[in-house]
Design a protein around this motif. Structure first.
Motif, PDB file in Angstrom:
ATOM      1  N   GLY A 313      33.150 -21.012 -17.992  1.00 37.65           N
ATOM      2  CA  GLY A 313      32.656 -21.054 -19.407  1.00 37.65           C
ATOM      3  C   GLY A 313      33.091 -19.785 -20.397  1.00 37.65           C
ATOM      4  O   GLY A 313      33.361 -18.776 -19.951  1.00 37.65           O
ATOM      5  N   ARG A 314      33.321 -20.082 -21.571  1.00 34.73           N
ATOM      6  CA  ARG A 314      33.444 -19.225 -22.537  1.00 34.73           C
ATOM      7  C   ARG A 314      32.927 -19.484 -23.798  1.00 34.73           C
ATOM      8  O   ARG A 314      32.707 -20.598 -23.949  1.00 34.73           O
ATOM      9  CB  ARG A 314      34.979 -18.810 -22.768  1.00 34.73           C
ATOM     10  CG  ARG A 314      35.745 -20.128 -23.313  1.00 34.73           C
ATOM     11  CD  ARG A 314      37.331 -20.116 -23.380  1.00 34.73           C
ATOM     12  NE  ARG A 314      37.875 -19.791 -22.093  1.00 34.73           N
ATOM     13  CZ  ARG A 314      39.349 -19.547 -21.978  1.00 34.73           C
ATOM     14  NH1 ARG A 314      39.976 -19.312 -23.039  1.00 34.73           N
ATOM     15  NH2 ARG A 314      39.834 -19.489 -20.870  1.00 34.73           N
ATOM     16  N   ILE A 315      32.723 -18.293 -24.743  1.00 38.24           N
ATOM     17  CA  ILE A 315      31.812 -18.844 -25.850  1.00 38.24           C
ATOM     18  C   ILE A 315      32.973 -19.680 -26.929  1.00 38.24           C
ATOM     19  O   ILE A 315      34.030 -19.164 -27.186  1.00 38.24           O
ATOM     20  CB  ILE A 315      31.520 -17.697 -26.552  1.00 38.24           C
ATOM     21  CG1 ILE A 315      30.341 -16.846 -25.530  1.00 38.24           C
ATOM     22  CG2 ILE A 315      30.670 -17.988 -27.819  1.00 38.24           C
ATOM     23  CD1 ILE A 315      29.022 -17.840 -25.508  1.00 38.24           C
ATOM     24  N   LEU A 316      32.578 -20.753 -27.382  1.00 41.47           N
ATOM     25  CA  LEU A 316      33.321 -21.357 -28.214  1.00 41.47           C
ATOM     26  C   LEU A 316      32.462 -21.534 -29.783  1.00 41.47           C
ATOM     27  O   LEU A 316      31.143 -21.347 -29.587  1.00 41.47           O
ATOM     28  CB  LEU A 316      33.458 -23.130 -27.726  1.00 41.47           C
ATOM     29  CG  LEU A 316      34.213 -23.057 -26.367  1.00 41.47           C
ATOM     30  CD1 LEU A 316      34.260 -24.390 -25.842  1.00 41.47           C
ATOM     31  CD2 LEU A 316      35.801 -22.681 -26.714  1.00 41.47           C
ATOM     32  N   TYR A 317      33.299 -21.727 -30.644  1.00 41.90           N
ATOM     33  CA  TYR A 317      32.590 -21.851 -32.183  1.00 41.90           C
ATOM     34  C   TYR A 317      33.172 -23.057 -32.864  1.00 41.90           C
ATOM     35  O   TYR A 317      34.306 -23.221 -32.796  1.00 41.90           O
ATOM     36  CB  TYR A 317      32.873 -20.480 -32.699  1.00 41.90           C
ATOM     37  CG  TYR A 317      32.510 -20.485 -34.242  1.00 41.90           C
ATOM     38  CD1 TYR A 317      30.841 -20.401 -34.523  1.00 41.90           C
ATOM     39  CD2 TYR A 317      33.135 -21.090 -35.205  1.00 41.90           C
ATOM     40  CE1 TYR A 317      30.751 -20.108 -35.842  1.00 41.90           C
ATOM     41  CE2 TYR A 317      32.628 -21.117 -36.484  1.00 41.90           C
ATOM     42  CZ  TYR A 317      31.385 -20.734 -36.879  1.00 41.90           C
ATOM     43  OH  TYR A 317      30.905 -20.698 -38.024  1.00 41.90           O
ATOM     44  N   PHE A 318      32.113 -23.515 -33.611  1.00 42.49           N
ATOM     45  CA  PHE A 318      32.661 -24.689 -34.723  1.00 42.49           C
ATOM     46  C   PHE A 318      31.501 -24.920 -35.463  1.00 42.49           C
ATOM     47  O   PHE A 318      30.552 -25.153 -35.125  1.00 42.49           O
ATOM     48  CB  PHE A 318      33.022 -25.831 -33.749  1.00 42.49           C
ATOM     49  CG  PHE A 318      33.451 -26.950 -34.633  1.00 42.49           C
ATOM     50  CD1 PHE A 318      34.428 -26.981 -35.584  1.00 42.49           C
ATOM     51  CD2 PHE A 318      32.611 -28.068 -34.776  1.00 42.49           C
ATOM     52  CE1 PHE A 318      34.630 -28.047 -36.492  1.00 42.49           C
ATOM     53  CE2 PHE A 318      32.812 -29.222 -35.794  1.00 42.49           C
ATOM     54  CZ  PHE A 318      33.703 -29.161 -36.880  1.00 42.49           C
ATOM     55  N   ALA A 319      31.874 -24.670 -36.819  1.00 39.30           N
ATOM     56  CA  ALA A 319      30.939 -25.042 -37.775  1.00 39.30           C
ATOM     57  C   ALA A 319      29.595 -24.656 -37.582  1.00 39.30           C
ATOM     58  O   ALA A 319      28.538 -25.230 -37.771  1.00 39.30           O
ATOM     59  CB  ALA A 319      30.666 -26.538 -37.965  1.00 39.30           C
ATOM     60  N   GLY A 320      29.502 -23.198 -37.384  1.00 41.19           N
ATOM     61  CA  GLY A 320      28.276 -22.566 -37.375  1.00 41.19           C
ATOM     62  C   GLY A 320      27.532 -22.628 -35.991  1.00 41.19           C
ATOM     63  O   GLY A 320      26.402 -22.125 -36.123  1.00 41.19           O
ATOM     64  N   GLN A 321      28.104 -23.380 -35.035  1.00 45.45           N
ATOM     65  CA  GLN A 321      27.678 -23.540 -33.664  1.00 45.45           C
ATOM     66  C   GLN A 321      28.414 -22.682 -32.538  1.00 45.45           C
ATOM     67  O   GLN A 321      29.428 -22.556 -32.978  1.00 45.45           O
ATOM     68  CB  GLN A 321      27.530 -25.007 -33.458  1.00 45.45           C
ATOM     69  CG  GLN A 321      26.730 -26.029 -34.415  1.00 45.45           C
ATOM     70  CD  GLN A 321      27.365 -27.458 -34.094  1.00 45.45           C
ATOM     71  OE1 GLN A 321      26.778 -27.823 -33.059  1.00 45.45           O
ATOM     72  NE2 GLN A 321      28.192 -27.942 -34.708  1.00 45.45           N
ATOM     73  N   ARG A 322      27.726 -22.102 -31.459  1.00 44.87           N
ATOM     74  CA  ARG A 322      28.371 -21.358 -30.485  1.00 44.87           C
ATOM     75  C   ARG A 322      27.629 -22.109 -29.140  1.00 44.87           C
ATOM     76  O   ARG A 322      26.565 -22.184 -29.037  1.00 44.87           O
ATOM     77  CB  ARG A 322      27.998 -20.126 -30.781  1.00 44.87           C
ATOM     78  CG  ARG A 322      28.406 -19.102 -31.893  1.00 44.87           C
ATOM     79  CD  ARG A 322      27.757 -17.864 -32.166  1.00 44.87           C
ATOM     80  NE  ARG A 322      28.244 -17.108 -30.773  1.00 44.87           N
ATOM     81  CZ  ARG A 322      27.332 -16.369 -30.079  1.00 44.87           C
ATOM     82  NH1 ARG A 322      26.182 -16.976 -29.969  1.00 44.87           N
ATOM     83  NH2 ARG A 322      27.841 -15.654 -29.130  1.00 44.87           N
ATOM     84  N   ASN A 323      28.489 -22.331 -28.242  1.00 41.90           N
ATOM     85  CA  ASN A 323      28.255 -22.557 -27.078  1.00 41.90           C
ATOM     86  C   ASN A 323      29.430 -22.417 -26.136  1.00 41.90           C
ATOM     87  O   ASN A 323      30.565 -22.331 -26.444  1.00 41.90           O
ATOM     88  CB  ASN A 323      27.570 -23.845 -26.934  1.00 41.90           C
ATOM     89  CG  ASN A 323      28.461 -25.201 -26.981  1.00 41.90           C
ATOM     90  OD1 ASN A 323      29.580 -25.216 -26.649  1.00 41.90           O
ATOM     91  ND2 ASN A 323      28.011 -26.369 -27.704  1.00 41.90           N
ATOM     92  N   GLU A 324      29.138 -22.718 -24.783  1.00 45.49           N
ATOM     93  CA  GLU A 324      30.047 -22.787 -23.765  1.00 45.49           C
ATOM     94  C   GLU A 324      30.552 -23.992 -23.144  1.00 45.49           C
ATOM     95  O   GLU A 324      31.449 -24.124 -22.339  1.00 45.49           O
ATOM     96  CB  GLU A 324      29.539 -21.907 -22.558  1.00 45.49           C
ATOM     97  CG  GLU A 324      29.272 -20.376 -22.813  1.00 45.49           C
ATOM     98  CD  GLU A 324      28.863 -19.584 -21.521  1.00 45.49           C
ATOM     99  OE1 GLU A 324      28.813 -20.426 -20.363  1.00 45.49           O
ATOM    100  OE2 GLU A 324      28.666 -18.427 -21.428  1.00 45.49           O
ATOM    101  N   GLN A 325      30.124 -25.150 -23.697  1.00 47.18           N
ATOM    102  CA  GLN A 325      30.357 -26.501 -23.289  1.00 47.18           C
ATOM    103  C   GLN A 325      31.149 -27.181 -24.285  1.00 47.18           C
ATOM    104  O   GLN A 325      31.968 -28.334 -24.012  1.00 47.18           O
ATOM    105  CB  GLN A 325      29.110 -27.230 -23.166  1.00 47.18           C
ATOM    106  CG  GLN A 325      28.197 -26.710 -21.888  1.00 47.18           C
ATOM    107  CD  GLN A 325      28.526 -26.502 -20.885  1.00 47.18           C
ATOM    108  OE1 GLN A 325      29.222 -26.981 -20.191  1.00 47.18           O
ATOM    109  NE2 GLN A 325      28.421 -25.178 -20.398  1.00 47.18           N
ATOM    110  N   GLY A 326      31.348 -26.596 -25.462  1.00 46.98           N
ATOM    111  CA  GLY A 326      32.597 -27.507 -26.282  1.00 46.98           C
ATOM    112  C   GLY A 326      31.480 -28.779 -27.017  1.00 46.98           C
ATOM    113  O   GLY A 326      30.458 -28.932 -26.604  1.00 46.98           O
TER     114      GLY A 326
END
Length: 584
Positions: A313-326
């Motif tokens: 798991g690693r922190i991912l970011y897209f369009a104001g969202q953060r999570n580890e699952q994508g």
């Protein structure tokens, strides 16, 4: 014909110039020193097991200029490979060659430019063969001015090289489909091996080819298919591919029994716990453990490391969202946002139900060999949601460009508004690419920027990979009145190596747990990388070569502030005035 050749020459020349300029302007991005030192280590030692997650072709090509530049090398931190040591080695390399890093990086980037030129020529050739000379020019233009190609093609990374080799493999497979001869099958095999030497993604290439072959033969009712003969040729092609792969690794430990490996991915080590990088082997006490693996040992370890990346798991970011699952839809959204609007308008024209007198049933049928690989790759890459990085989708792009190049038929056959409409869209694509040069990694098209600021959409390699550090140095030189600049930089090169004078950000910003109640950002000037702004927890730097960890999206406190300027595209400048706290 002379005018056509003139256009091809100048498109390729302009593409080369744009790449070379970007290669000089951009600071080393996160992965580049790893590629460079691994390639140089291969030349120095004859081994390919450093940074094995990436096959050796691009790394070793990038390192060729180092024979003439003679950098300082220190391999003392390697220890026992294949434990991943690439970051330690790269840090030692950068420290030992601090004053020459721009020179070394630029020369190595320029050594990789032929990969992008090969991709451009492959798109041109296939588009021309499918739809005619004008289509070839369209495909060439789309490759040469894609911000994604311009951004990643200027780097010491494998993404554009992988895409370039992939389009050549697709082209030669299409030729084999038209005339399944043994010689053409052998060429397909060689191209398969070269693809594997650029990126592990191409392990799926035989599955793509089988799918295209079956679909093509089922829809081709005008010719008799010799299924057994063609299947045998395909098997020979795959065999040739693995021979080329082993040659590229100099048969390094090829044939080692499966049970003697030590794997770190849960898929292969058989360890159910999620603890980080435990070594094991699920085949150790199984009869399969006695089977020799007909692949180079570093290639197998590279596959294992890539799989471990998928699992971790690693922190991912897209369009104001953060999570580890994508997000399953990430790559779809990314390709729509990070390619020019002109490209998508051309795509709409390409799929409309029109037909030129120059087209025939054969042209339409052979388009399958272009579209199906693009769809297969897109679905396969999008399914790896824990690696939501748009650059992994680069191998899809040349197939997309060739498919869209069909509009060149319309531009040739029609006159007036339709022809000039196609030309106008192509010019808009060129303008998007040229306008993004040296900042192409941060490109977001007009539609995305109309909805939100471009830096709101992406982080990390999708927008901010550390490439704008030299722009920050230029900004400091233009603003001598800024005596103290607090910096949270997302990158691998220490800012002092690039000549950037800076101060560390306050501990209360990097670690929210240290903040008192009612904490406000102290007055002063701040330079904040977009990745840190968007909550990617990594490290930043302190003066005198030290690092500073960032916790719990601490730098995201600046999301409530408005930047007053930028250094490049990915470093935002903030000014907190002295009286700001009194006004809150």
């Amino acid at each position: 014909m002379a005018r056509h050749r003139f256009l091809v020459f100048w498109l390729l020349a302009l593409h080369t110039a744009l790449l070379a300029w970007s290669g000089w302007r951009m600071a080393p991005t996160f992965d580049e020193p790893l590629h460079l030192t691994a390639g140089w280590y291969t030349w120095q030692s004859g081994r390919t097991d450093l940074y094995a997650v990436n096959p050796p072709l691009v790394k070793t090509v990038a390192a060729i200029p180092l024979f003439f530049l003679d950098p300082e090398s220190d391999w003392s931190s390697l220890g026992d490979l294949p434990v991943r040591k690439e970051f330690d080695v790269a840090e030692n390399f950068m420290a030992a060659n601090a004053k020459r890093m721009r020179e070394l990086t630029t020369a190595s980037r320029w050594a990789c430019l032929p990969f992008s030129l090969l991709g451009a020529w492959g798109c041109y050739l296939w588009g021309r063969r499918l739809y005619g000379p004008s289509a070839g020019l369209v495909a060439l233009t789309l490759w040469s001015f894609s911000p994604t190609i311009l951004g990643n093609g200027a780097l010491i990374t494998a993404d554009v090289a992988s895409a370039a080799m992939g389009i050549w493999a697709g082209y030669h497979f299409w030729r084999w489909l038209r005339s399944p001869e043994w010689g053409r099958a052998a060429i397909c095999g060689v191209m398969f091996g070269i693809c594997l030497l650029t990126k592990l993604t191409w392990l799926c290439l035989p599955a793509i080819w089988v799918t295209v072959w079956v679909v093509d033969r089922l829809f081709n009712t005008n010719a008799e298919t010799r299924w057994g003969r063609e299947l045998l040729q395909g098997a020979v092609a795959v065999f040739f591919g693995f021979v080329v792969l082993n040659l590229g690794y100099a048969f390094e430990n090829t044939g080692q029994p499966l049970g003697e490996y030590q794997f770190e991915s849960r898929l292969l080590n058989g360890i159910s716990t999620a603890e980080y990088r435990l070594l094991g082997n699920r085949f150790e006490d199984h009869w399969l453990g006695e089977v020799p693996v007909p692949l180079p040992k570093p290639f197998v370890h590279g596959f294992d490391s890539q799989r471990e990346d998928f699992e971790s798991g690693r922190i991912l970011y897209f369009a104001g969202q953060r999570n580890e699952q994508g997000w399953w839809y990430f790559h779809l959204a990314a390709i729509l946002l990070k390619e020019p609007l002109g490209l998508w308008l051309l795509a709409v024209v390409a799929v409309l139900p029109w037909r030129s007198p120059d087209e025939n049933e054969s042209s339409a049928r052979h388009t399958i060999a272009v579209i199906l690989p693009a769809l297969f790759l897109f679905v396969f890459i999008s399914s790896q949601t824990r690696l939501n990085y748009y650059r992994y989708l680069t191998p899809v792009l040349p197939f997309l460009f060739v498919a869209i190049s069909r509009v060149g038929v319309l531009a040739t056959a029609e006159t007036g508004k339709k022809r000039w409409g196609i030309v106008a869209l192509l010019v808009s694509v060129m303008a998007s690419g040229i306008g993004s040069v040296s900042h192409s990694l941060s490109y977001v098209n007009l539609a995305g920027r109309a909805i939100q600021p471009d830096y709101w959409w992406f982080s990390d390699a999708n927008y901010d990979w550390g490439q704008d550090l030299y722009d920050l140095k230029a900004w400091r030189e233009r603003h001598p009145q800024v005596k103290t600049l607090h910096l949270a930089y997302f990158g691998i090169l220490h800012p002092e190596i690039a000549g950037v004078e800076f101060s560390a950000i306050p501990e209360e910003i990097s670690n929210p747990l240290t903040r008192p109640d009612g904490y406000q950002i102290p007055p002063g000037w701040y330079a904040i990388s977009v990745s840190h702004l968007n909550g990617i927890d990594y490290y930043t730097f302190k003066p005198e070569g030290r690092i500073q960890s960032i916790f719990d999206a601490g730098v995201s406190i600046f999301q409530d502030e408005t930047p007053v300027d930028r250094a490049g595209r990915s470093i935002l400048i903030y000014h907190i005035p002295e009286n700001s706290q009194d006004n809150r």
